[in-house]
Design an enzyme around this catalytic site. Structure first.
Site, PDB file in Angstrom:
ATOM      1  N   GLU A 239      -0.650   7.835   7.712  1.00 21.67           N
ATOM      2  CA  GLU A 239      -1.522   8.754   6.991  1.00 21.67           C
ATOM      3  C   GLU A 239      -2.136   9.707   7.995  1.00 21.67           C
ATOM      4  O   GLU A 239      -2.348   9.336   9.151  1.00 21.67           O
ATOM      5  CB  GLU A 239      -2.666   7.988   6.304  1.00 21.67           C
ATOM      6  CG  GLU A 239      -2.359   7.532   4.903  1.00 21.67           C
ATOM      7  CD  GLU A 239      -3.470   6.701   4.293  1.00 21.67           C
ATOM      8  OE1 GLU A 239      -3.215   6.059   3.268  1.00 21.67           O
ATOM      9  OE2 GLU A 239      -4.588   6.683   4.836  1.00 21.67           O
TER      10      GLU A 239
ATOM     11  N   LYS B  27       0.810  -1.217   0.000  1.00 16.59           N
ATOM     12  CA  LYS B  27       0.000   0.000   0.000  1.00 16.59           C
ATOM     13  C   LYS B  27       0.845   1.270   0.000  1.00 16.59           C
ATOM     14  O   LYS B  27       0.432   2.292  -0.533  1.00 16.59           O
ATOM     15  CB  LYS B  27      -0.970  -0.028   1.192  1.00 16.59           C
ATOM     16  CG  LYS B  27      -2.013  -1.133   1.050  1.00 16.59           C
ATOM     17  CD  LYS B  27      -2.805  -1.372   2.317  1.00 16.59           C
ATOM     18  CE  LYS B  27      -3.816  -0.273   2.567  1.00 16.59           C
ATOM     19  NZ  LYS B  27      -4.586  -0.529   3.808  1.00 16.59           N
TER      20      LYS B  27
ATOM     21  N   ARG C 118      -8.452  -7.083  -7.587  1.00 12.52           N
ATOM     22  CA  ARG C 118      -9.283  -8.297  -7.689  1.00 12.52           C
ATOM     23  C   ARG C 118     -10.738  -7.890  -7.850  1.00 12.52           C
ATOM     24  O   ARG C 118     -11.068  -6.714  -7.764  1.00 12.52           O
ATOM     25  CB  ARG C 118      -9.149  -9.088  -6.390  1.00 12.52           C
ATOM     26  CG  ARG C 118      -9.497  -8.194  -5.187  1.00 12.52           C
ATOM     27  CD  ARG C 118      -9.551  -8.959  -3.893  1.00 12.52           C
ATOM     28  NE  ARG C 118      -9.474  -8.098  -2.739  1.00 12.52           N
ATOM     29  CZ  ARG C 118     -10.507  -7.459  -2.179  1.00 12.52           C
ATOM     30  NH1 ARG C 118     -11.715  -7.564  -2.702  1.00 12.52           N
ATOM     31  NH2 ARG C 118     -10.341  -6.701  -1.119  1.00 12.52           N
TER      32      ARG C 118
END
Ligand code: ADP
Ligand code: ADP
Ligand code: MG
Length: 445
Positions: free
Chosen positions: A198, A115, A289
């Site tokens: 974050e 990520k 996906r």
């Protein structure tokens, strides 16, 4: 593509069996000892036992799955979602065995699966990301980064998923402690302790864009899905269009999704997740996906995404172009979990003693349940999805109430009563809910 092995179980395995049948290609189910009586096993053309109940010994066992493909002469593998779906090593092992992986290339999964790396790629594609850091190796580095970002901050595992391995820290002291804990947890859960930070956004919305790309240079978006109804950072229900964003934000977000798809040289189906704060939107991750909530888009747009996946994996061009994709009406998906909402969502496996499934206009049920089926205790508690379409949001909501009342699953506890309550809540009815809403409602937030 001559035969597709489905490396999954439950409703998504059955969903893929259905797509294969319509696409005209036979399917092979795999199953653990706990799933001998599962519906996906009965509905597929062939089935192979791949081992004992724990997923690590069966549905996550790459060697056993490749051996099953070899034994049945399957030349393609669809991984579904969860399990091996975002495992680059598995995608590469398929390719090395001469098997088509129904999904993006191993390289694309690798690029986007981490990520923190995906954030870097998004920035290169001029896609806004949540203010943060690309990686923090130690508590000291985290403190330095947090001072730049500003508290509160969120600590995330680079290899994380499923809402796990995420923490919030309000100050330096909490951050130092959380980084140590998060690292240990990520190592245990994902085999990789890498972390990044974050800025913690207060009450954002989660809105994501479905994309699809083929091997002929076509990359399209199929509009957005609103996924802010969450508990423990997991989605509870999803709807489209999002009731909470402007036309301008929607258009910019969809364009950003295409830019990232192209930058990553991505093929097949994928979802780009964003957080929305007012008129600003920020990339958080890409799911490489098919997703649990893909039927929302299928109902809204009238495209069979799983069949498109098979088409793309066969080397054919997409059956749809951006111009002929039209969102029509409104769709909502309710995740039905075998959990007791009155007992802190305690898992509730067991035997389905009786089952009545809703129907009628605009109603779709994706589930592998049947009366007499025993839900095993080893896997995810998702046992079905009710997807409802209406000409507008109001009709979709009224129809949802009708369909949820028709849905009768006896013998276990489910999240159906929670959904019925949510339909009556003003915040849901007005569409003004954010990712923290449900936990506040439940007194957990
Ligand atoms: P979606 O948006 O499709 O719901 P989720 O992140 O909730 O995506 O994941 C879908 C399924 O895959 C869920 O059953 C979830 O528990 C599982 N899952 C996703 N990522 C992981 C992971 N890294 N490890 C284990 N399970 C995962
Ligand atoms: P996962 O890989 O587990 O799906 P995500 O990064 O997609 O993790 O985040 C899951 C959820 O956590 C989001 O849908 C949102 O509710 C919440 N979340 C993630 N990042 C932030 C953030 N920076 N600020 C506030 N909430 C966040
Ligand atoms: Mg996510």
């Amino acid at each position: 593509m001559n035969k597709v092995l489905i490396a999954n179980r439950g409703e998504i395995a059955l969903r893929i069996v259905r797509a294969c049948r319509e696409f005209g290609v036979p399917s092979v189910a795999v199953y653990s000892d706990a799933d001998e009586a599962a519906l996906h096993v009965r509905r597929a053309d062939e089935a192979v036992n791949i081992g004992p109940p724990p997923a690590g010994k069966s549905y996550l066992n790459i060697d056993a799955i490749l051996a099953a493909a070899k034994e049945t002469n399957a030349d393609a593998i669809h991984p579904g979602y969860g399990f091996l779906a975002e495992n680059a090593r598995f995608a590469a092992a398929c390719r090395d065995a001469g098997i088509t992986f129904v999904g993006p290339s191993a390289e694309a999964i690798e690029k986007l699966g981490d990520k923190a790396a995906a954030r870097r790629l998004a920035k290169e594609a001029d896609v806004p990301v949540v203010p943060g850091s690309d990686g923090v190796a130690s508590p000291e580095e985290a403190v330095e980064a947090a001072e730049r970002i500003g508290y509160p901050v969120m600590i995330k595992a680079s290899a994380g998923g499923g809402g796990r391995g995420i923490r919030v820290a309000a100050n330096e002291e909490e951050l130092k402690r959380s980084v140590k804990e998060a690292k240990r947890e990520a190592e245990a859960a994902f085999g990789d302790g890498s972390l990044y930070l974050e800025k913690f956004l207060e009450n954002p919305r989660h809105v994501e864009v479905q994309i699809m790309a083929d091997h002929h240079g076509n990359a399209i978006h199929l509009h957005e899905r609103e996924c802010s109804m969450q508990r423990k950072r997991q989605k509870i229900l999803e709807e489209a269009p999002s009731p909470g964003i402007s036309e301008g934000t929607r258009a910019n977000m969809c364009e950003a999704a295409i830019r990232l798809t192209e930058e990553a040289e991505y093929t097949n189906a994928g979802t780009i997740e964003f957080l929305v704060d007012g008129d600003e939107f920020y990339f958080i991750e890409m799911n490489t996906r098919i997703q649990v909530e893909h039927p929302v888009t299928e109902m809204l747009i009238g495209v069979d995404l799983v069949k498109e996946q098979l088409r793309v994996a066969s080397g054919e061009p997409l059956n749809v172009t951006q111009e002929n994709i039209l969102a029509n009406g409104h769709a909502i998906e309710f995740r039905i979990n075998a959990e007791d909402p009155d007992m802190d969502f305690l898992p509730s496996p067991g035997e389905i003693s009786a089952l009545e499934v809703p129907g009628g206009p605009g109603v779709r049920v994706d589930s592998a349940l049947y009366a007499g089926y025993k839900i095993p205790p080893f896997y995810d508690s998702l046992i079905g999805k009710l997807i409802v379409w209406g000409v507008d949001r109001e009709e979709a909501i009224n129809r949802s109430r009708r369909a949820l009342c028709e849905y009768d699953i006896e013998g276990i506890k489910t999240t159906i009563p929670l959904h019925l309550c949510l339909l009556e809540e003003e915040a849901f009815r007005s569409g003004e809910y954010d990712t923290g809403y449900l936990e506040r409602l439940l007194g957990e937030g």
